[in-house]
Design an enzyme around this catalytic site. Sequence first.
Site, PDB file in Angstrom:
ATOM      1  N   HIS A 206       0.940  -1.315   0.009  1.00 54.89           N
ATOM      2  CA  HIS A 206      -0.018  -0.027  -0.209  1.00 54.89           C
ATOM      3  C   HIS A 206       0.797   1.301  -0.045  1.00 54.89           C
ATOM      4  O   HIS A 206       0.237   2.343  -0.041  1.00 54.89           O
ATOM      5  CB  HIS A 206      -0.881  -0.072   1.126  1.00 54.89           C
TER       6      HIS A 206
HETATM    7  C1  UD1 Z   1      -1.728   5.723   5.542  1.00 54.18           C
HETATM    8  C2  UD1 Z   1      -0.329   6.371   5.932  1.00 54.18           C
HETATM    9  C3  UD1 Z   1       0.702   5.079   6.144  1.00 54.18           C
HETATM   10  C4  UD1 Z   1       0.380   3.796   6.578  1.00 54.18           C
HETATM   11  C5  UD1 Z   1      -1.162   3.570   6.266  1.00 54.18           C
HETATM   12  C6  UD1 Z   1      -1.529   2.255   7.128  1.00 54.18           C
HETATM   13  C7  UD1 Z   1       0.217   8.490   5.603  1.00 54.18           C
HETATM   14  C8  UD1 Z   1       0.822   9.647   4.570  1.00 54.18           C
HETATM   15  N1  UD1 Z   1       0.013   7.383   5.215  1.00 54.18           N
HETATM   16  O1  UD1 Z   1      -1.551   5.406   4.318  1.00 54.18           O
HETATM   17  O2  UD1 Z   1       2.043   5.571   6.368  1.00 54.18           O
HETATM   18  O3  UD1 Z   1       1.230   2.818   6.353  1.00 54.18           O
HETATM   19  O4  UD1 Z   1      -2.126   4.568   6.631  1.00 54.18           O
HETATM   20  O5  UD1 Z   1      -2.224   1.635   6.413  1.00 54.18           O
HETATM   21  O6  UD1 Z   1      -0.283   8.886   6.608  1.00 54.18           O
HETATM   22  N2  UD1 Z   1      -9.168   4.843   1.688  1.00 54.18           N
HETATM   23  C9  UD1 Z   1     -10.322   4.052   2.056  1.00 54.18           C
HETATM   24  N3  UD1 Z   1     -10.911   3.810   3.157  1.00 54.18           N
HETATM   25  C10 UD1 Z   1     -10.228   4.282   4.354  1.00 54.18           C
HETATM   26  C11 UD1 Z   1      -9.172   4.930   4.128  1.00 54.18           C
HETATM   27  C12 UD1 Z   1      -8.381   5.213   3.025  1.00 54.18           C
HETATM   28  O7  UD1 Z   1     -10.892   3.824   0.951  1.00 54.18           O
HETATM   29  O8  UD1 Z   1     -10.992   3.960   5.414  1.00 54.18           O
HETATM   30  C13 UD1 Z   1      -8.527   4.856   0.684  1.00 54.18           C
HETATM   31  C14 UD1 Z   1      -8.901   6.476  -0.010  1.00 54.18           C
HETATM   32  O9  UD1 Z   1      -9.056   6.273  -1.443  1.00 54.18           O
HETATM   33  C15 UD1 Z   1      -7.418   7.156   0.305  1.00 54.18           C
HETATM   34  C16 UD1 Z   1      -6.658   5.940   0.182  1.00 54.18           C
HETATM   35  O10 UD1 Z   1      -7.113   4.886   0.705  1.00 54.18           O
HETATM   36  O11 UD1 Z   1      -7.315   8.221  -0.536  1.00 54.18           O
HETATM   37  C17 UD1 Z   1      -5.103   6.282   0.794  1.00 54.18           C
HETATM   38  O12 UD1 Z   1      -5.483   6.499   2.255  1.00 54.18           O
HETATM   39  P1  UD1 Z   1      -4.604   7.400   3.260  1.00 54.18           P
HETATM   40  O13 UD1 Z   1      -5.019   7.366   4.825  1.00 54.18           O
HETATM   41  O14 UD1 Z   1      -4.219   8.885   2.638  1.00 54.18           O
HETATM   42  O15 UD1 Z   1      -3.067   6.707   2.897  1.00 54.18           O
HETATM   43  P2  UD1 Z   1      -2.868   5.098   3.376  1.00 54.18           P
HETATM   44  O16 UD1 Z   1      -2.328   4.706   2.001  1.00 54.18           O
HETATM   45  O17 UD1 Z   1      -3.922   4.602   4.149  1.00 54.18           O
HETATM   46  N1  UDP Z   2      -2.885  -5.805   9.296  1.00 55.52           N
HETATM   47  C1  UDP Z   2      -4.265  -6.107   9.408  1.00 55.52           C
HETATM   48  N2  UDP Z   2      -4.991  -6.615   8.397  1.00 55.52           N
HETATM   49  C2  UDP Z   2      -4.701  -6.469   7.070  1.00 55.52           C
HETATM   50  C3  UDP Z   2      -3.217  -5.909   6.853  1.00 55.52           C
HETATM   51  C4  UDP Z   2      -2.556  -5.748   7.892  1.00 55.52           C
HETATM   52  O1  UDP Z   2      -4.644  -6.213  10.796  1.00 55.52           O
HETATM   53  O2  UDP Z   2      -5.227  -6.586   6.081  1.00 55.52           O
HETATM   54  C5  UDP Z   2      -2.158  -5.034  10.254  1.00 55.52           C
HETATM   55  C6  UDP Z   2      -0.704  -5.675  10.450  1.00 55.52           C
HETATM   56  O3  UDP Z   2      -0.622  -6.917  11.113  1.00 55.52           O
HETATM   57  C7  UDP Z   2       0.185  -4.902  10.874  1.00 55.52           C
HETATM   58  C8  UDP Z   2      -0.641  -3.558  10.518  1.00 55.52           C
HETATM   59  O4  UDP Z   2      -1.940  -3.686   9.969  1.00 55.52           O
HETATM   60  O5  UDP Z   2      -0.098  -4.700  12.433  1.00 55.52           O
HETATM   61  C9  UDP Z   2       0.273  -2.881   9.588  1.00 55.52           C
HETATM   62  O6  UDP Z   2      -0.489  -1.991   9.072  1.00 55.52           O
HETATM   63  P1  UDP Z   2       0.024  -1.377   7.268  1.00 55.52           P
HETATM   64  O7  UDP Z   2       0.565  -2.176   6.734  1.00 55.52           O
HETATM   65  O8  UDP Z   2      -1.287  -0.859   6.849  1.00 55.52           O
HETATM   66  O9  UDP Z   2       0.726  -0.246   7.942  1.00 55.52           O
HETATM   67  P2  UDP Z   2       2.368   0.199   8.096  1.00 55.52           P
HETATM   68  O10 UDP Z   2       2.963  -0.597   9.162  1.00 55.52           O
HETATM   69  O11 UDP Z   2       3.064   0.050   6.811  1.00 55.52           O
HETATM   70  O12 UDP Z   2       2.272   1.685   8.492  1.00 55.52           O
END
Ligand code: UD1
Ligand code: UDP
Length: 364
Positions: A206
């Site tokens: 992601h």
């Molecule tokens: C964010 C964090 C990243 C973290 C990740 C965990 C930042 C810059 N990025 O990335 O560091 O690893 O969360 O998973 O803060 N969306 C949905 N539903 C939701 C949330 C998001 O559909 O509940 C979709 C939307 O299209 C949105 C995209 O995901 O634009 C990205 O969401 P966003 O929170 O901006 O960043 P992440 O990629 O989730």
């Molecule tokens: N995780 C989860 N469900 C999923 C994918 C990840 O519960 O479908 C958990 C995983 O065990 C870890 C955390 O989410 O604890 C990691 O989140 P993510 O990879 O979104 O973010 P990052 O750690 O890269 O910031």
Amino acid sequence: MYFRLMISVVVGTRPEIIKMAPIILELKRRNTNFRIVHTGQHYDLELSQIFFEELGLPHPDHLLEVGSGTQAHQTATALIRLEEVFMEQEPDLVLVEGDTNTVLAGALAAAKLEIDVGHVEAGLRSRDLRMPEEHNRRLTDHISKHLFAPTEWSASNLKSEGVWGDVHVVGNTVIDACIRYLPLATQKSEVLERLEFDQFALATAHRAENVDDPAVLKNIVQILVDCPAPVVYPLHPRTEKMLKEQEMWEELSGSGNVQIIPPVGYFDFLVLMKNCSFILTDSGGIQEEVTAPNLMKKVFVLRLSTERPEAVETGHAEVVGLEPGRVLESVRAFLESKEMRMGESPYGTGNSGRKIVDILETPQ
Ligand code: UD1
Ligand code: UDP
């Protein structure tokens, strides 16, 4: 005079909820005065609410509904809304975890109100300035009073940058979470019954610098389609959106080698990690979780760098980049050798939440 500390715990995304859980439960156990503020950066049930339910956390006291947006819009909206909450709550300390936009907004809103900031998971550095997370963690570290570094390496980054706050090496609370929740997850999760494969690799992806770049996303699709083991792939909504926009969805879902499932809760994910042969990911937290004593898995990191080199040193993680030939060569070498020599977790023994609360409750 007796002073009762009031802590505002800020969360916004899936990993922050998981990694704050051990701290929140410890604050609750000690009857500490605290509030939970959820920015709503993640808002889908399976990226947010499911974790509060499974991990047994109290409902957030404030839900700020920041939602999705551009980097600046999301950060700025969170900043404004968090400032309003902190002005009303008047906490002695704001606690943030990790490197998301929520973290930077929480730390900045607090610092500007002259409220102390505690940064959990301080000092990580990828030295890759394409990553929004690298901006967020660097800036947060430099305005925090308490810096909870998971390892000596992260502490040394902070010291060499001359941060103002106090640096404490405490391990990573995600190890606490794995140890605490895996037994319960094993009892409750039925995820294995829904799988098409008995033996499988687990994949997640992601990171913005990966999935928002069509050329890199194409490489990820090829890696999963050609992977020598069938792949179970819980899909982050960001990646689902990009796969559909870039017309790569059919190739991935129709390949027969990849079972795409929606993002799963923590219990299901722990069980998937426990039962997979290996993991392909660009996640940060997963690189740490695989080192937990009750998981001990091999993870191929689909990135050019990592801010978690400790997991590479212990033999759990291998940074393999995103070029399919190179990635698949490493996977095949692992499958052929079955090499599983791995050291102890560099992220502690599962008592990081308690250590952090001990430090916070020590009179200044
Ligand atoms: C964010 C964090 C990243 C973290 C990740 C965990 C930042 C810059 N990025 O990335 O560091 O690893 O969360 O998973 O803060 N969306 C949905 N539903 C939701 C949330 C998001 O559909 O509940 C979709 C939307 O299209 C949105 C995209 O995901 O634009 C990205 O969401 P966003 O929170 O901006 O960043 P992440 O990629 O989730
Ligand atoms: N995780 C989860 N469900 C999923 C994918 C990840 O519960 O479908 C958990 C995983 O065990 C870890 C955390 O989410 O604890 C990691 O989140 P993510 O990879 O979104 O973010 P990052 O750690 O890269 O910031």
